[in-house]
Design a protein around this motif. Structure first.
Motif, PDB file in Angstrom:
ATOM      1  N   GLU A  68       0.847  -1.188   0.000  1.00  0.00           N
ATOM      2  CA  GLU A  68       0.000   0.000   0.000  1.00  0.00           C
ATOM      3  C   GLU A  68       0.888   1.245   0.000  1.00  0.00           C
ATOM      4  OE1 GLU A  68      -3.130  -0.150   3.025  1.00  0.00           O
ATOM      5  OE2 GLU A  68      -2.866  -2.320   3.059  1.00  0.00           O
ATOM      6  N   LEU A  69       2.067   1.125   0.602  1.00  0.00           N
ATOM      7  CA  LEU A  69       3.113   2.147   0.516  1.00  0.00           C
ATOM      8  C   LEU A  69       4.225   1.550  -0.336  1.00  0.00           C
ATOM      9  CD1 LEU A  69       3.246   3.405   4.210  1.00  0.00           C
ATOM     10  CD2 LEU A  69       2.480   4.718   2.229  1.00  0.00           C
ATOM     11  N   LEU A  70       4.442   2.103  -1.506  1.00  0.00           N
ATOM     12  CA  LEU A  70       5.374   1.526  -2.465  1.00  0.00           C
ATOM     13  C   LEU A  70       6.811   1.941  -2.176  1.00  0.00           C
ATOM     14  CD1 LEU A  70       3.298   2.048  -5.724  1.00  0.00           C
ATOM     15  CD2 LEU A  70       3.784  -0.134  -4.606  1.00  0.00           C
ATOM     16  N   PRO A  71       7.789   1.150  -2.628  1.00  0.00           N
ATOM     17  CA  PRO A  71       9.190   1.542  -2.462  1.00  0.00           C
ATOM     18  C   PRO A  71       9.451   2.922  -3.045  1.00  0.00           C
ATOM     19  CG  PRO A  71       9.018  -0.723  -3.234  1.00  0.00           C
ATOM     20  CD  PRO A  71       7.639  -0.158  -3.304  1.00  0.00           C
ATOM     21  N   GLY A  72      10.117   3.772  -2.270  1.00  0.00           N
ATOM     22  CA  GLY A  72      10.414   5.123  -2.712  1.00  0.00           C
ATOM     23  C   GLY A  72       9.392   6.154  -2.281  1.00  0.00           C
ATOM     24  N   ALA A  73       8.243   5.707  -1.737  1.00  0.00           N
ATOM     25  CA  ALA A  73       7.200   6.647  -1.310  1.00  0.00           C
ATOM     26  C   ALA A  73       7.672   7.448  -0.099  1.00  0.00           C
ATOM     27  CB  ALA A  73       5.924   5.895  -0.964  1.00  0.00           C
ATOM     28  N   LYS A  74       7.380   8.760  -0.097  1.00  0.00           N
ATOM     29  CA  LYS A  74       7.743   9.620   1.034  1.00  0.00           C
ATOM     30  C   LYS A  74       6.696   9.472   2.138  1.00  0.00           C
ATOM     31  CE  LYS A  74      10.236  13.082  -1.688  1.00  0.00           C
ATOM     32  NZ  LYS A  74      10.326  14.510  -2.074  1.00  0.00           N
ATOM     33  N   ILE A  75       7.165   9.562   3.379  1.00  0.00           N
ATOM     34  CA  ILE A  75       6.284   9.406   4.527  1.00  0.00           C
ATOM     35  C   ILE A  75       6.820  10.298   5.650  1.00  0.00           C
ATOM     36  CG2 ILE A  75       7.605   7.361   5.245  1.00  0.00           C
ATOM     37  CD1 ILE A  75       5.057   6.227   6.435  1.00  0.00           C
ATOM     38  N   THR A 122      11.652  11.073   5.027  1.00  0.00           N
ATOM     39  CA  THR A 122      11.761   9.626   5.207  1.00  0.00           C
ATOM     40  C   THR A 122      11.059   8.945   4.039  1.00  0.00           C
ATOM     41  OG1 THR A 122      11.856   9.780   7.611  1.00  0.00           O
ATOM     42  CG2 THR A 122      11.083   7.702   6.687  1.00  0.00           C
ATOM     43  N   VAL A 123      11.666   7.887   3.520  1.00  0.00           N
ATOM     44  CA  VAL A 123      11.073   7.189   2.369  1.00  0.00           C
ATOM     45  C   VAL A 123      11.003   5.696   2.659  1.00  0.00           C
ATOM     46  CG1 VAL A 123      11.889   8.896   0.697  1.00  0.00           C
ATOM     47  CG2 VAL A 123      13.281   6.874   1.183  1.00  0.00           C
ATOM     48  N   VAL A 124      10.048   5.044   2.016  1.00  0.00           N
ATOM     49  CA  VAL A 124       9.979   3.593   2.070  1.00  0.00           C
ATOM     50  C   VAL A 124      11.201   3.041   1.337  1.00  0.00           C
ATOM     51  CG1 VAL A 124       8.650   1.549   1.418  1.00  0.00           C
ATOM     52  CG2 VAL A 124       7.458   3.641   2.148  1.00  0.00           C
ATOM     53  N   ARG A 125      11.908   2.161   1.990  1.00  0.00           N
ATOM     54  CA  ARG A 125      13.179   1.659   1.448  1.00  0.00           C
ATOM     55  C   ARG A 125      12.976   0.964   0.109  1.00  0.00           C
ATOM     56  NH1 ARG A 125      17.899  -0.829   3.709  1.00  0.00           N
ATOM     57  NH2 ARG A 125      19.347  -1.007   1.939  1.00  0.00           N
ATOM     58  N   HIS A 130       9.884  -1.998 -13.133  1.00  0.00           N
ATOM     59  CA  HIS A 130       9.757  -0.989 -12.075  1.00  0.00           C
ATOM     60  C   HIS A 130      11.124  -0.672 -11.497  1.00  0.00           C
ATOM     61  CE1 HIS A 130       5.376  -1.065 -12.021  1.00  0.00           C
ATOM     62  NE2 HIS A 130       5.426  -2.381 -12.025  1.00  0.00           N
ATOM     63  N   ALA A 131      11.994  -0.165 -12.321  1.00  0.00           N
ATOM     64  CA  ALA A 131      13.353   0.165 -11.864  1.00  0.00           C
ATOM     65  C   ALA A 131      13.323   1.164 -10.712  1.00  0.00           C
ATOM     66  CB  ALA A 131      14.176   0.714 -13.030  1.00  0.00           C
ATOM     67  N   GLU A 132      12.260   1.964 -10.637  1.00  0.00           N
ATOM     68  CA  GLU A 132      12.174   2.970  -9.581  1.00  0.00           C
ATOM     69  C   GLU A 132      12.004   2.334  -8.194  1.00  0.00           C
ATOM     70  OE1 GLU A 132       7.908   2.330 -11.038  1.00  0.00           O
ATOM     71  OE2 GLU A 132       9.941   2.364 -11.872  1.00  0.00           O
ATOM     72  N   TYR A 133      11.646   1.052  -8.129  1.00  0.00           N
ATOM     73  CA  TYR A 133      11.512   0.361  -6.854  1.00  0.00           C
ATOM     74  C   TYR A 133      12.876  -0.064  -6.284  1.00  0.00           C
ATOM     75  CZ  TYR A 133       6.461  -0.346  -7.698  1.00  0.00           C
ATOM     76  OH  TYR A 133       5.115  -0.181  -7.916  1.00  0.00           O
ATOM     77  N   PHE A 134      13.930   0.079  -7.070  1.00  0.00           N
ATOM     78  CA  PHE A 134      15.237  -0.442  -6.679  1.00  0.00           C
ATOM     79  C   PHE A 134      16.236   0.678  -6.480  1.00  0.00           C
ATOM     80  CE2 PHE A 134      13.062  -3.918  -8.646  1.00  0.00           C
ATOM     81  CZ  PHE A 134      13.536  -5.062  -8.037  1.00  0.00           C
TER      82      PHE A 134
END
Length: 228
Positions: A29-36, A73-76, A221-225
């Motif tokens: 629900e919170l994707l890798p790279g999402a700001k929080i 802070t971002v989701v790793r 989804h290269a942006e997830y890495f």
């Protein structure tokens, strides 16, 4: 999710914030790279910033959040190098566990594992992939505990948590879930006849199922890495 936290419950507010955020991250629900941010999470759950900060620190220790002072802070994101190292470690442990299990296996253990497989099949039949995913881990836990090696499972669990989100991505389709269930059935059958060679080969095959998924997700989804 609005103000779901009951602060009078025995568990701490930080524990509950941690659980809720952990589920959102692992379930994508919170994707890798999402700001929080602490402030946003505090408002959403109706709590002060301190328990949110504590939860953030715990999630950071699990490599699920990248907590950066004075920065968002971002989701790793996923690290290919870390995934490879983690999976190597898990495979090494699982191969030794399955060898020991073959040496100690008996009829009671077979009955126990058949019940675990039946529960997993029921989750798959009703399309509950979140529960199926949890029971996938439970299958490996049962084997470790049945041979008196709970610490081996602790390590397996830690390794699995490193790739938990990728596992969820790989379980989006019934076909993939059916393949994993078939692996468990085959491993259980090899244990029942105490075939160390077959059981170890099946474990290798079972743990290799993410190989293609990782490659595909990295391409799409290269942006997830993390950058190489």
């Amino acid at each position: 999710m609005e103000k779901l936290l009951n602060q009078s419950a025995p568990r701490s507010t930080a524990d509950m914030v941690f659980d809720l955020l952990y589920a959102e991250i692992v379930n994508l629900e919170l994707l890798p790279g999402a700001k929080i941010s602490e402030a946003d999470v505090g408002r959403r759950f109706g709590v002060s910033r301190q328990p949110v900060r504590d939860a953030f620190n715990r999630l950071g220790n699990l490599d699920l959040l990248e907590v950066r002072p004075q920065r968002a802070t971002v989701v790793r994101r996923f690290s290919l190098e870390e995934i490879e190292n983690t999976r190597f470690l898990r495979l090494s442990v699982e191969l030794e566990v399955i060898k020991r299990a073959c040496e100690l296996w008996d009829a009671d253990k077979t009955t126990m594992l058949q019940a675990a497989i039946a529960a997993q099949k029921a989750a798959l039949d009703r399309g509950d992939m979140e529960q199926f995913h949890a029971l996938d881990l439970n299958f490996h836990q049962k084997i470790c505990e049945s041979i008196g090696q709970p610490m081996a499972f602790d390590l397996i669990k830690q390794c699995k948590q490193k790739v938990e989100r990728l596992c969820m991505l790989s379980l989006e389709h019934d076909k993939e879930g059916a393949e994993i269930l078939a692996d468990h059935v085959a491993i259980a059958e090899a244990l029942e006849v105490k075939s160390i060679e077959d059981a170890r080969a099946l474990v290798r095959h079972h743990l290799s199922r993410l190989d293609e998924t990782i490659v595909d997700i990295h391409k799409s989804h290269a942006e997830y890495f993390e950058p190489n």
